[in-house]
Design a protein around this motif. Structure first.
Motif, mmCIF file in Angstrom:
data_model
loop_
_atom_site.group_PDB
_atom_site.id
_atom_site.type_symbol
_atom_site.label_atom_id
_atom_site.label_comp_id
_atom_site.label_asym_id
_atom_site.label_seq_id
_atom_site.Cartn_x
_atom_site.Cartn_y
_atom_site.Cartn_z
ATOM 1 N N HIS A 55 -20.105 -55.789 -20.320
ATOM 2 C CA HIS A 55 -19.879 -54.530 -19.717
ATOM 3 C C HIS A 55 -19.763 -55.454 -18.462
ATOM 4 C CE1 HIS A 55 -22.571 -53.378 -23.077
ATOM 5 N NE2 HIS A 55 -21.860 -51.985 -22.611
ATOM 6 N N PHE A 56 -18.731 -54.293 -17.684
ATOM 7 C CA PHE A 56 -18.464 -54.950 -16.358
ATOM 8 C C PHE A 56 -19.216 -54.850 -15.385
ATOM 9 C CE2 PHE A 56 -16.183 -54.897 -12.439
ATOM 10 C CZ PHE A 56 -15.315 -55.727 -12.101
ATOM 11 N N SER A 57 -20.100 -53.343 -15.551
ATOM 12 C CA SER A 57 -21.032 -52.862 -14.367
ATOM 13 C C SER A 57 -22.716 -54.146 -14.589
ATOM 14 C CB SER A 57 -21.752 -51.644 -15.151
ATOM 15 O OG SER A 57 -22.646 -51.863 -16.447
ATOM 16 N N GLU A 58 -22.299 -55.209 -15.928
ATOM 17 C CA GLU A 58 -23.756 -55.895 -15.581
ATOM 18 C C GLU A 58 -23.187 -57.345 -15.214
ATOM 19 O OE1 GLU A 58 -24.411 -55.839 -19.809
ATOM 20 O OE2 GLU A 58 -25.364 -53.936 -19.644
ATOM 21 N N ARG A 59 -21.171 -57.332 -15.111
ATOM 22 C CA ARG A 59 -21.271 -58.800 -14.341
ATOM 23 C C ARG A 59 -21.430 -59.040 -13.121
ATOM 24 N NH1 ARG A 59 -21.213 -62.351 -17.814
ATOM 25 N NH2 ARG A 59 -23.019 -60.682 -18.328
ATOM 26 N N ARG A 265 -13.605 -65.275 -16.549
ATOM 27 C CA ARG A 265 -14.472 -66.582 -15.946
ATOM 28 C C ARG A 265 -16.217 -66.135 -15.959
ATOM 29 N NH1 ARG A 265 -16.542 -69.511 -13.587
ATOM 30 N NH2 ARG A 265 -16.898 -71.090 -11.374
ATOM 31 N N ALA A 266 -16.782 -65.167 -15.953
ATOM 32 C CA ALA A 266 -18.409 -65.061 -16.382
ATOM 33 C C ALA A 266 -18.527 -65.292 -18.071
ATOM 34 C CB ALA A 266 -18.367 -63.737 -16.537
ATOM 35 N N ALA A 267 -17.266 -65.214 -18.676
ATOM 36 C CA ALA A 267 -17.459 -65.698 -20.198
ATOM 37 C C ALA A 267 -18.101 -67.495 -20.172
ATOM 38 C CB ALA A 267 -16.318 -65.784 -21.016
ATOM 39 N N VAL A 268 -17.522 -68.206 -18.485
ATOM 40 C CA VAL A 268 -18.020 -69.405 -19.012
ATOM 41 C C VAL A 268 -19.261 -69.241 -19.216
ATOM 42 C CG1 VAL A 268 -17.833 -71.304 -17.240
ATOM 43 C CG2 VAL A 268 -15.875 -69.844 -17.470
#
Length: 287
Positions: A55-59, A265-268
């Protein structure tokens, strides 16, 4: 506010910064409206991303707002660099929304990458344009004052002197017809990257709202795929050259590309990056 950018600054892994500079834009001005339009046309996107199950809002994205621009580009870039340096010092990744491409100079200076990767219709390797060394047509040359290497994907035009400069070992140019089959291999391994997306890299059929349109460009999916591949290695990102001369096509593409960067990028740090270990900055998440 960029939709979903709900994190407080002290908790942020990513910080959106608008840079509405519009002083050297050629042909069609209007990049001063770019950051606002990118935010506006991002409002229709779902919060959830099925590819990465995020969820974008949780990034942990925070929107700093715009850094108000004025006519002195050198002074503005220095001020903008300071703002972006603060983001880097806070262990967050700056997400710069342009504004003309000149704003990328501040992003590169703030992040000091090893490699400058740019999606662009133009080489931007001029020493000056119309007597202006801080023109949007000089961005890649300025980036090479900081980075060791520049990789320009989608370039299809430039002056004779720019093509001569591009033939040197520190510049790689990938033409539009080769981008879909081209990959970075291990060129980004253990190196910090700044990723810049000039929206005119896309064919004007997809993004007519930009200052200097150039036909025979990239399709949106090709841009998306490059962003997904480079994002795990990136310490900074921008999307630039969006103006108000269309019905929102360019701004919508820019907003979607920005989200793709964040998810990739966050998935890293979630351990599910398609490219494995990026060797880049580690980001904390609350998931």
């Amino acid at each position: 506010m960029f939709p979903g950018a709900v994190a407080e600054r002290e908790d942020a892994n990513f910080v959106v910064v608008g840079a509405p500079l519009d002083v050297s834009t050629t042909f069609q001005p209007g990049t001063r409206f770019g950051p606002r339009r990118i935010r506006t046309f991002a409002e229709t996107f779902d919060d959830y991303d099925s590819r990465t199950t995020q969820h974008f809002s949780e990034r942990q994205v925070h929107d700093h707002g715009d850094v108000h621009a004025w006519d002195d580009a050198a002074e503005y870039l220095e001020f903008l660099e300071g703002t972006l340096t603060d983001v880097v010092w806070d262990d967050a990744v700056p997400l710069l929304l342009g504004g003309e491409h000149t704003v990328s100079v501040a992003g590169v200076r703030a992040t000091a990458p090893d490699v400058f990767v740019c999606l662009d219709a133009h080489l931007d390797l001029r020493e000056e344009y119309d007597g202006n060394p801080l023109s949007h047509a000089c961005v890649t040359r300025h980036a090479l004052e900081v980075a060791d290497e520049a990789i320009v994907l989608g370039a299809r035009t430039g002056s004779e002197s720019e093509w001569q400069r591009a033939s040197r070992e520190d510049v790689t140019v990938v033409p539009p017809e080769s981008v879909g089959e081209w990959n970075f291999g291990d060129r980004l391994a253990d190196r910090e990257v700044y990723l810049s997306v000039d929206i005119d890299a896309a064919d004007p059929a997809y993004a007519p709202g930009t200052g200097t349109m150039e036909p025979f460009g990239l399709e949106p999916r090709e841009i998306r795929d490059v962003v997904r591949e480079v994002a795990p290695h990136a310490v900074g990102f921008d999307v630039v050259e969006v103006n108000d001369r269309d019905d929102g096509q360019a701004a919508t593409l820019a907003a979607k590309v920005c989200r793709e960067f964040v998810f990739s990028r966050a998935a890293v740090d979630d351990g599910d990056s398609e490219d494995g270990d990026s060797g880049g900055t580690s980001l904390d998440t609350d998931d």
